[in-house]
Design a protein around this motif. Structure first.
Motif, PDB file in Angstrom:
ATOM      1  N   ARG A  13      -1.027  -9.876   6.900  1.00 14.22           N
ATOM      2  CA  ARG A  13      -0.677  -8.248   6.985  1.00 14.22           C
ATOM      3  C   ARG A  13       0.627  -8.009   7.975  1.00 14.22           C
ATOM      4  O   ARG A  13       1.215  -6.928   7.770  1.00 14.22           O
ATOM      5  CB  ARG A  13      -2.091  -7.527   7.687  1.00 14.22           C
ATOM      6  CG  ARG A  13      -3.309  -7.655   6.888  1.00 14.22           C
ATOM      7  CD  ARG A  13      -3.200  -6.672   5.496  1.00 14.22           C
ATOM      8  NE  ARG A  13      -4.397  -7.239   4.685  1.00 14.22           N
ATOM      9  CZ  ARG A  13      -4.459  -7.281   3.468  1.00 14.22           C
ATOM     10  NH1 ARG A  13      -3.428  -7.033   2.804  1.00 14.22           N
ATOM     11  NH2 ARG A  13      -5.459  -7.393   2.914  1.00 14.22           N
ATOM     12  N   ASP A  19       1.830  -9.038   2.436  1.00  7.53           N
ATOM     13  CA  ASP A  19       0.652  -8.049   2.572  1.00  7.53           C
ATOM     14  C   ASP A  19       0.622  -7.341   1.198  1.00  7.53           C
ATOM     15  O   ASP A  19      -0.626  -7.085   0.427  1.00  7.53           O
ATOM     16  CB  ASP A  19       1.202  -6.923   3.499  1.00  7.53           C
ATOM     17  CG  ASP A  19       0.056  -5.897   3.511  1.00  7.53           C
ATOM     18  OD1 ASP A  19      -1.212  -6.061   3.779  1.00  7.53           O
ATOM     19  OD2 ASP A  19       0.389  -4.735   3.654  1.00  7.53           O
ATOM     20  N   TYR A  20       1.690  -7.180   0.303  1.00  6.09           N
ATOM     21  CA  TYR A  20       1.614  -6.536  -0.955  1.00  6.09           C
ATOM     22  C   TYR A  20       0.987  -7.545  -2.018  1.00  6.09           C
ATOM     23  O   TYR A  20       0.169  -7.374  -2.659  1.00  6.09           O
ATOM     24  CB  TYR A  20       3.128  -6.202  -1.270  1.00  6.09           C
ATOM     25  CG  TYR A  20       3.291  -5.567  -2.871  1.00  6.09           C
ATOM     26  CD1 TYR A  20       2.736  -4.391  -3.068  1.00  6.09           C
ATOM     27  CD2 TYR A  20       3.651  -6.381  -3.721  1.00  6.09           C
ATOM     28  CE1 TYR A  20       2.796  -3.860  -4.322  1.00  6.09           C
ATOM     29  CE2 TYR A  20       3.812  -6.010  -5.016  1.00  6.09           C
ATOM     30  CZ  TYR A  20       3.210  -4.796  -5.312  1.00  6.09           C
ATOM     31  OH  TYR A  20       3.452  -4.178  -6.674  1.00  6.09           O
ATOM     32  N   SER A  23      -2.750  -7.465  -1.828  1.00  5.95           N
ATOM     33  CA  SER A  23      -3.362  -6.158  -2.182  1.00  5.95           C
ATOM     34  C   SER A  23      -3.859  -5.944  -3.599  1.00  5.95           C
ATOM     35  O   SER A  23      -3.347  -6.424  -4.500  1.00  5.95           O
ATOM     36  CB  SER A  23      -2.415  -5.075  -1.616  1.00  5.95           C
ATOM     37  OG  SER A  23      -1.471  -4.690  -2.458  1.00  5.95           O
ATOM     38  N   HIS A  25      -2.984  -3.130  -4.769  1.00  9.08           N
ATOM     39  CA  HIS A  25      -1.835  -2.457  -5.420  1.00  9.08           C
ATOM     40  C   HIS A  25      -1.046  -3.487  -6.238  1.00  9.08           C
ATOM     41  O   HIS A  25      -0.278  -3.029  -7.150  1.00  9.08           O
ATOM     42  CB  HIS A  25      -0.844  -2.063  -4.259  1.00  9.08           C
ATOM     43  CG  HIS A  25      -0.873  -0.549  -4.119  1.00  9.08           C
ATOM     44  ND1 HIS A  25      -1.702   0.141  -3.887  1.00  9.08           N
ATOM     45  CD2 HIS A  25       0.455   0.482  -4.249  1.00  9.08           C
ATOM     46  CE1 HIS A  25      -1.605   1.317  -3.813  1.00  9.08           C
ATOM     47  NE2 HIS A  25      -0.289   1.727  -4.029  1.00  9.08           N
TER      48      HIS A  25
END
Length: 163
Positions: A13, A19-20, A23, A25
């Motif tokens: 994170r 982090d992306y 995720s 997302h």
């Protein structure tokens, strides 16, 4: 063990790129890309197999989730891209469906298949006729050759008897 997992999660994170990629997302749209890929591949198939109802449902689904991708914070451009590709492919499929079933595409396809079948039949008949002609010529030549041989043998026998 829980502490190690917590440390790994904190490390992931802390880096915006990892982090992306860790995720929803990223993984939601990435796994969802199978739908537009399949839709784009289907644009090369026969329009007879297109389901009109499913195509309309997928156009609505893609339109809804394009809006959702721009409404969430942060905006999910990957999800938006996935659904805009799907929207375009499904719209193409809808056009192909309408053209095939309602604008005369089915009759044109059948006429093209009939012409292809006729051309194949003509080609097959021509090759069969040529083959039969060759076989008849070969048989004629063989019969003539055999007749000449028999005539020569008969003359030899006649000459032998008459001497």
């Amino acid at each position: 063990m829980a502490a190690a997992i917590k440390a790994l999660n904190t490390r992931i994170r802390a880096n915006p790129v990892s982090d992306y990629f860790c995720s929803t997302h990223f993984w939601g749209p990435a796994s969802n890309f199978g739908i537009p890929i399949a839709a784009v591949m289907d644009t090369q198939k026969d329009p007879e197999i297109i389901s009109g109802g499913m195509t309309v449902a997928l156009i609505g689904y893609s339109g809804t989730f394009m809006r959702y991708a721009m409404a969430v914070t942060p905006r999910n451009y990957l999800l938006f891209g996935c659904h805009i590709v799907n929207f375009g492919a499904q719209s193409t499929q809808a056009y192909r469906y309408v053209n095939y079933h309602y604008l005369g595409g089915q009759q044109a396809a059948l006429q093209a298949k009939a012409k292809d079948g006729l051309a194949q039949a003509e080609g097959s008949m021509n090759s069969t006729a040529a083959s039969a002609e060759r076989m008849a010529t070969d048989a004629k030549n063989k019969v003539e050759s055999t007749a000449k041989d028999l005539t020569a043998q008969a003359k030899a026998q006649v000459d032998k008897i008459t001497r």
